[in-house]
Design a protein around this motif. Structure first.
Motif, PDB file in Angstrom:
ATOM      1  N   VAL A  73      39.456  43.370  35.593  1.00 38.37           N
ATOM      2  CA  VAL A  73      38.361  44.293  35.702  1.00 38.37           C
ATOM      3  C   VAL A  73      37.261  42.996  34.724  1.00 38.37           C
ATOM      4  CG1 VAL A  73      37.719  45.883  33.874  1.00 38.37           C
ATOM      5  CG2 VAL A  73      39.483  46.381  35.339  1.00 38.37           C
ATOM      6  N   ILE A  74      38.053  42.718  33.672  1.00 31.68           N
ATOM      7  CA  ILE A  74      37.185  41.427  32.999  1.00 31.68           C
ATOM      8  C   ILE A  74      36.556  40.821  33.847  1.00 31.68           C
ATOM      9  CG2 ILE A  74      37.199  40.542  30.771  1.00 31.68           C
ATOM     10  CD1 ILE A  74      38.990  41.972  29.505  1.00 31.68           C
ATOM     11  N   ILE A  75      37.393  39.839  34.751  1.00 30.72           N
ATOM     12  CA  ILE A  75      37.260  38.619  35.916  1.00 30.72           C
ATOM     13  C   ILE A  75      36.146  39.014  36.374  1.00 30.72           C
ATOM     14  CG2 ILE A  75      38.481  36.949  37.022  1.00 30.72           C
ATOM     15  CD1 ILE A  75      40.503  36.829  35.319  1.00 30.72           C
ATOM     16  N   PRO A  76      36.325  40.099  37.133  1.00 33.31           N
ATOM     17  CA  PRO A  76      35.499  40.142  38.186  1.00 33.31           C
ATOM     18  C   PRO A  76      33.888  40.560  37.765  1.00 33.31           C
ATOM     19  CG  PRO A  76      37.703  41.182  38.974  1.00 33.31           C
ATOM     20  CD  PRO A  76      37.777  40.805  37.719  1.00 33.31           C
ATOM     21  N   ARG A  77      34.037  41.842  36.712  1.00 32.79           N
ATOM     22  CA  ARG A  77      33.335  41.596  35.906  1.00 32.79           C
ATOM     23  C   ARG A  77      32.135  40.796  35.865  1.00 32.79           C
ATOM     24  NH1 ARG A  77      33.507  46.440  32.341  1.00 32.79           N
ATOM     25  NH2 ARG A  77      33.662  48.001  33.997  1.00 32.79           N
ATOM     26  N   ILE A  78      33.109  39.556  34.932  1.00 33.28           N
ATOM     27  CA  ILE A  78      32.370  38.041  34.214  1.00 33.28           C
ATOM     28  C   ILE A  78      31.655  37.471  35.587  1.00 33.28           C
ATOM     29  CG2 ILE A  78      32.913  36.469  32.929  1.00 33.28           C
ATOM     30  CD1 ILE A  78      34.506  38.587  31.057  1.00 33.28           C
ATOM     31  N   GLY A  79      32.669  37.785  36.746  1.00 30.02           N
ATOM     32  CA  GLY A  79      32.400  36.757  38.306  1.00 30.02           C
ATOM     33  C   GLY A  79      31.194  37.170  38.468  1.00 30.02           C
ATOM     34  N   GLY A  80      31.147  39.357  38.954  1.00 31.42           N
ATOM     35  CA  GLY A  80      29.440  38.841  38.811  1.00 31.42           C
ATOM     36  C   GLY A  80      28.585  38.870  38.465  1.00 31.42           C
ATOM     37  N   ILE A  81      28.475  39.374  37.252  1.00 28.30           N
ATOM     38  CA  ILE A  81      27.511  38.948  35.791  1.00 28.30           C
ATOM     39  C   ILE A  81      26.813  36.876  36.462  1.00 28.30           C
ATOM     40  CG2 ILE A  81      27.029  38.669  33.416  1.00 28.30           C
ATOM     41  CD1 ILE A  81      28.639  41.066  32.658  1.00 28.30           C
ATOM     42  N   LEU A  82      27.851  36.409  36.353  1.00 28.08           N
ATOM     43  CA  LEU A  82      27.929  35.111  36.517  1.00 28.08           C
ATOM     44  C   LEU A  82      27.601  34.106  37.906  1.00 28.08           C
ATOM     45  CD1 LEU A  82      30.882  33.103  34.900  1.00 28.08           C
ATOM     46  CD2 LEU A  82      28.700  33.136  33.936  1.00 28.08           C
ATOM     47  N   GLU A  83      28.163  34.970  39.192  1.00 31.11           N
ATOM     48  CA  GLU A  83      26.995  34.939  40.306  1.00 31.11           C
ATOM     49  C   GLU A  83      25.972  36.168  40.233  1.00 31.11           C
ATOM     50  OE1 GLU A  83      28.699  36.273  44.957  1.00 31.11           O
ATOM     51  OE2 GLU A  83      29.428  36.718  43.378  1.00 31.11           O
TER      52      GLU A  83
END
Length: 204
Positions: A73-83
């Protein structure tokens, strides 16, 4: 004060043992340690080594759940935000580069137009100067030709006036000579002789 289930059970067991001495020698079903030994330790259950196994189990379970929560949940969401932010920054950089290229092209076109305008201005000035010079030369030639005509006409007129004046002078001289001869010698002289005498004197 926070009390664990094991601690509450231990307290309950101690109360039961106080009423039932026979139960004092029983072994605790969860830890396998006699109640009497547990009573004598006096250690807070979370810091009791007999509870470390269950604590490590719950720690592993909690860590596993936290890891799953982070990884799913958290890491994919953060990764999506960063991407997304990276893509937006890349788009902004591309847009800035495009605008800079357009600005450079506009500046180059402006400088080229300015140079062309300057060259055209110089060409127009040279053409105007040459045209003015040609017109001035033509006007001067026309004035000179007009003056030459006027001078020639004046000279012809002067020559005509001079010729007429000389003719009049000759006639006056002849008349004068005729009158003088008449007064001096009292004779008459022909016009032909007087004209020849006047011409001879004019020639001298």
């Amino acid at each position: 004060m926070f009390v664990t289930a094991a601690y509450a059970q231990s307290s309950t067991t101690e109360g039961a043992e106080a009423h039932d001495p026979a139960a004092a020698g029983e072994v605790h079903t969860e830890t396998g340690v006699a109640h009497e030994a547990e009573h004598g330790s006096g250690v807070f259950p979370p810091f009791d080594s007999t509870h470390f196994a269950s604590q490590l189990l719950w720690l592993a379970i909690t860590f596993g759940l936290f890891y799953l929560l982070m990884s799913k949940v958290i890491i994919p969401r953060i990764g999506g935000i960063l991407e997304t932010r990276h893509d937006r920054i890349a788009q902004d950089l591309d847009e800035a580069s495009r605008l800079k290229g357009e600005a450079d092209a506009a500046i180059a076109a402006y400088e080229q137009e300015l140079a062309s305008a300057r060259a055209k201005g110089h060409s127009i000035a040279d053409t105007a100067r040459d045209a003015a010079k040609t017109k001035a030369n033509a006007d001067r030639a026309g004035v000179e030709a007009d003056l030459a005509k006027k001078i020639a006409a004046a000279e012809a007129r002067i020559a005509d006036i001079k010729s007429k004046a000389l003719g009049d002078v000759g006639a006056i001289a002849e008349e004068t000579a005729t009158a003088v001869v008449k007064q001096l010698i009292g004779g008459t002289v022909t016009k032909t002789e007087i004209a020849q005498a006047v011409k001879a004197s004019a020639g001298n």
